[in-house]
Write a protein that holds these residues in place. Structure first.
Motif, mmCIF file in Angstrom:
data_model
loop_
_atom_site.group_PDB
_atom_site.id
_atom_site.type_symbol
_atom_site.label_atom_id
_atom_site.label_comp_id
_atom_site.label_asym_id
_atom_site.label_seq_id
_atom_site.Cartn_x
_atom_site.Cartn_y
_atom_site.Cartn_z
ATOM 1 N N GLU A 53 122.207 93.084 -2.305
ATOM 2 C CA GLU A 53 121.364 92.549 -1.242
ATOM 3 C C GLU A 53 120.350 91.592 -1.853
ATOM 4 O O GLU A 53 119.736 91.895 -2.880
ATOM 5 N N PRO A 55 116.968 89.361 -0.927
ATOM 6 C CA PRO A 55 115.920 89.078 0.066
ATOM 7 C C PRO A 55 115.497 87.608 0.057
ATOM 8 O O PRO A 55 115.093 87.073 -0.974
ATOM 9 N N ASN A 58 110.434 89.049 2.948
ATOM 10 C CA ASN A 58 110.264 90.479 3.161
ATOM 11 C C ASN A 58 110.845 90.919 4.502
ATOM 12 O O ASN A 58 110.954 92.114 4.769
ATOM 13 N N THR A 61 117.220 89.314 4.791
ATOM 14 C CA THR A 61 118.029 89.416 3.581
ATOM 15 C C THR A 61 119.464 89.000 3.876
ATOM 16 O O THR A 61 119.896 88.942 5.028
ATOM 17 N N TYR A 111 114.414 92.899 8.928
ATOM 18 C CA TYR A 111 113.656 94.136 8.769
ATOM 19 C C TYR A 111 112.404 94.119 9.634
ATOM 20 O O TYR A 111 111.697 93.102 9.704
ATOM 21 N N TYR A 116 111.336 94.707 4.013
ATOM 22 C CA TYR A 116 112.345 95.054 3.019
ATOM 23 C C TYR A 116 111.779 95.872 1.865
ATOM 24 O O TYR A 116 112.442 96.758 1.327
ATOM 25 N N TYR A 123 116.298 98.090 10.422
ATOM 26 C CA TYR A 123 116.901 96.772 10.203
ATOM 27 C C TYR A 123 118.172 96.627 11.025
ATOM 28 O O TYR A 123 118.776 97.602 11.464
ATOM 29 N N ASP A 224 116.001 98.105 -6.502
ATOM 30 C CA ASP A 224 115.564 96.706 -6.507
ATOM 31 C C ASP A 224 115.245 96.267 -7.926
ATOM 32 O O ASP A 224 114.639 97.014 -8.704
#
Length: 226
Positions: A53, A55, A58, A61, A111, A116, A123, A224
């Motif tokens: 994923e 982004p 924020n 994505t 989101y 995010y 989402y 992340d």
């Protein structure tokens, strides 16, 4: 001239390095468990998934996810006539259908609430699905010692269906700082293009898992990288 070219190469390398580091420093890797159901089909398929994923902000994505679903057998057998040039000229053989799914899903997500990166969020977004059915006929054992070999070539026993679908997705997630994100989501995709490789998997009653609407549910963990 050589010095000028060297500067250009150095600038190009630095630019590529910057873009690559900027891209990959924002990527997220996720994996988990999932289920797949066809509309009107009683069987549930279970599998594993792995995805990425990216982004753009924020709130939005881009994602992609690859899933493998373990093949399952149809419980009811199907009858088929097979033929020979020697007596008995035709016989009825029973077989069951086994199929598994490979899917590649991608699209965009929006989101809401905390976005995010932080805490709890919901989402949703649009999806594109590429799906491959690997299908196999499993024939019951038989014994005709006199001319069994005459019945061996009774047609293809394997095939695939290539599908392209579009749909929607919705989900929930919760991000724990410095740990990662737990998520679950549900997707529904309508198959607009379906291409069978041979007669084994044509769109007929001989393929019991046939459905133009697929629903997938996924539960997993996202890490992340920033």
């Amino acid at each position: 001239m050589k010095k000028s070219n060297s500067k250009k190469y150095l600038f190009f390398i630095l630019l590529v390095t910057f873009l690559a580091s900027n891209l990959f420093s924002q990527l997220s890797l996720n994996g988990g468990l999932g289920t797949l159901n066809g509309f009107g089909v009683k069987k549930t398929f279970f599998g594993l998934n792995l995805g990425l994923e990216y982004p753009r902000s924020n709130q939005t994505t881009i994602y992609g996810r690859f899933s493998y679903y373990i093949p399952r057998n149809n419980e009811d057998s199907i009858k088929e006539n097979v033929y020979s040039t020697t007596p008995p000229y035709s016989l009825i053989r029973n077989y069951i259908v086994s199929t598994g799914y490979l899917t590649l899903e991608g699209g965009t997500r929006s989101y809401l609430i905390n976005g995010y990166d932080n805490g709890f969020s919901i989402y949703g977004g649009s999806t594109i699905l590429v799906c491959v059915n690997n299908i196999k006929r499993k024939y019951e054992d038989w014994k005709y010692p006199e001319n069994e070999s005459d019945f061996e070539n009774y047609g293809d026993t394997k095939g695939t269906i290539l599908n392209l679908g579009v749909g929607l997705q919705g989900g929930l997630k919760y991000t724990f700082p410095s740990i990662g994100t737990f998520f679950c989501d549900l997707s529904g995709n309508y198959l607009i293009i379906r291409q069978a490789s041979n007669g084994v998997v044509n769109e007929s009653t001989n393929y019991p898992f046939n459905s133009a609407m697929l629903f997938t549910f996924n539960l997993g963990f996202r890490k992340d990288f920033y």
